[in-house]
Design a protein around this motif. Sequence first.
Motif, short mmCIF file in Angstrom:
data_model
loop_
_atom_site.label_atom_id
_atom_site.label_comp_id
_atom_site.label_asym_id
_atom_site.label_seq_id
_atom_site.Cartn_x
_atom_site.Cartn_y
_atom_site.Cartn_z
N PHE A 123 0.82 -1.22 0.00
CA PHE A 123 0.00 0.00 0.00
C PHE A 123 0.85 1.27 0.00
N ASN A 124 1.79 1.35 -0.91
CA ASN A 124 2.67 2.52 -1.00
C ASN A 124 1.91 3.73 -1.50
N PRO A 125 2.35 4.93 -1.10
CA PRO A 125 1.76 6.14 -1.68
C PRO A 125 2.10 6.22 -3.17
N CYS A 126 1.11 6.59 -3.98
CA CYS A 126 1.31 6.69 -5.43
C CYS A 126 1.84 8.08 -5.79
N VAL A 127 2.91 8.46 -5.12
CA VAL A 127 3.56 9.75 -5.34
C VAL A 127 5.06 9.50 -5.27
N TYR A 128 5.82 10.23 -6.10
CA TYR A 128 7.22 9.86 -6.33
C TYR A 128 8.15 11.06 -6.25
N LYS A 129 9.30 10.81 -5.59
CA LYS A 129 10.36 11.81 -5.51
C LYS A 129 11.18 11.86 -6.80
N PRO A 148 13.61 2.01 -15.85
CA PRO A 148 13.07 3.10 -15.04
C PRO A 148 13.78 3.21 -13.69
N LYS A 149 13.84 4.41 -13.19
CA LYS A 149 14.28 4.64 -11.82
C LYS A 149 13.19 5.47 -11.14
N VAL A 150 12.47 4.82 -10.24
CA VAL A 150 11.30 5.43 -9.61
C VAL A 150 11.46 5.32 -8.10
N VAL A 151 11.32 6.44 -7.40
CA VAL A 151 11.48 6.47 -5.95
C VAL A 151 10.20 6.99 -5.32
N GLU A 203 5.62 20.06 -4.41
CA GLU A 203 6.05 19.72 -5.76
C GLU A 203 6.75 18.37 -5.74
N VAL A 204 6.42 17.52 -6.71
CA VAL A 204 6.95 16.16 -6.76
C VAL A 204 7.38 15.84 -8.20
N ALA A 205 8.02 14.67 -8.35
CA ALA A 205 8.47 14.27 -9.69
C ALA A 205 7.34 13.63 -10.50
N GLY A 206 6.35 13.08 -9.82
CA GLY A 206 5.25 12.45 -10.54
C GLY A 206 4.33 11.72 -9.59
N TYR A 207 3.24 11.17 -10.16
CA TYR A 207 2.27 10.43 -9.37
C TYR A 207 1.41 9.58 -10.29
N GLY A 208 0.71 8.66 -9.66
CA GLY A 208 -0.32 7.93 -10.39
C GLY A 208 -1.43 8.88 -10.80
N TRP A 209 -2.12 8.56 -11.87
CA TRP A 209 -3.11 9.47 -12.45
C TRP A 209 -4.51 9.18 -11.93
N ALA A 210 -4.62 8.79 -10.65
CA ALA A 210 -5.91 8.36 -10.10
C ALA A 210 -6.90 9.51 -9.94
N CYS A 211 -6.39 10.67 -9.53
CA CYS A 211 -7.26 11.84 -9.33
C CYS A 211 -6.40 13.08 -9.55
N VAL A 212 -6.44 13.60 -10.76
CA VAL A 212 -5.52 14.66 -11.18
C VAL A 212 -6.31 15.75 -11.90
N LEU A 213 -6.06 17.00 -11.49
CA LEU A 213 -6.62 18.16 -12.17
C LEU A 213 -5.51 18.79 -12.99
N GLN A 214 -5.76 18.94 -14.29
CA GLN A 214 -4.71 19.39 -15.20
C GLN A 214 -5.23 20.48 -16.12
N LEU A 228 8.00 2.20 -17.53
CA LEU A 228 7.07 3.08 -16.83
C LEU A 228 5.66 2.86 -17.36
N GLY A 229 4.69 2.81 -16.45
CA GLY A 229 3.30 2.77 -16.86
C GLY A 229 2.88 4.09 -17.48
N GLU A 230 1.63 4.15 -17.94
CA GLU A 230 1.20 5.31 -18.73
C GLU A 230 1.26 6.62 -17.94
N ASP A 231 0.96 6.59 -16.65
CA ASP A 231 0.92 7.82 -15.88
C ASP A 231 2.32 8.38 -15.62
N LEU A 232 3.24 7.52 -15.19
CA LEU A 232 4.60 8.00 -14.94
C LEU A 232 5.35 8.28 -16.24
N ALA A 233 5.01 7.58 -17.31
CA ALA A 233 5.59 7.90 -18.61
C ALA A 233 5.20 9.32 -19.02
N TYR A 234 3.95 9.69 -18.76
CA TYR A 234 3.50 11.06 -19.04
C TYR A 234 4.30 12.06 -18.20
#
Length: 209
Positions: A97-103, A116-119, A131-142, A164-170
Amino acid sequence: MKTLIAVPCMDYLEANFVECLLNLKKVGECDIKLLKGTLVYDARNQISRKAIDEGYDYVLWIDSDMTFEPDMMERMFDSIGDKECLSALCFSRRPPFNPCVYKEVTVERDGAGLMPKVVNYFDYPKDSLVEVAGYGWACVLQRTDMMKNVMDTFPVPFFPMGGLGEDLAYCYRAAQLGCHFYIDTSIKIGHIMRMSVDENFVDNVFQGL
């Protein structure tokens, strides 16, 4: 202000998600787009193009296996300000159950190709805008102008790459263009999980509930 509420899905919607979507307090003019019967990355690319072509100001991405409070959209708009992209806080629905947010979200080349190198950002500040390097696209306002900027360079920006999956690739591609990603960890959403009820669950887990 015109917002497209985008829900990529396969062939079903979780009942709890539907209830949350029905109770969601809308901000400004809103349309909902459900795109089913295709892979998630393809759905995201198609919806992005639709938002750009039809003049939406924002896209609110919500995955079809999430739960959220009725004021989620209002809080997302209050938080985004002049920023390009904002996520709510989500966790993986599978152990641990890791947080879907990445440094860090990078792709490195080695002898086997792209790796990939994902932290994960485990020590994220609580109830803060970060501010972060990325996140899963579960609930995003863009903002749609950010989306157009990315798609002008990468026509299918959600296409998976280098492991990388589609969200982190973006996120990785957009970062190459100077885009920034923020998360408001005070806006918390739920990830609907499933479990298999078998003898082990009944004998060892259920008895402790």
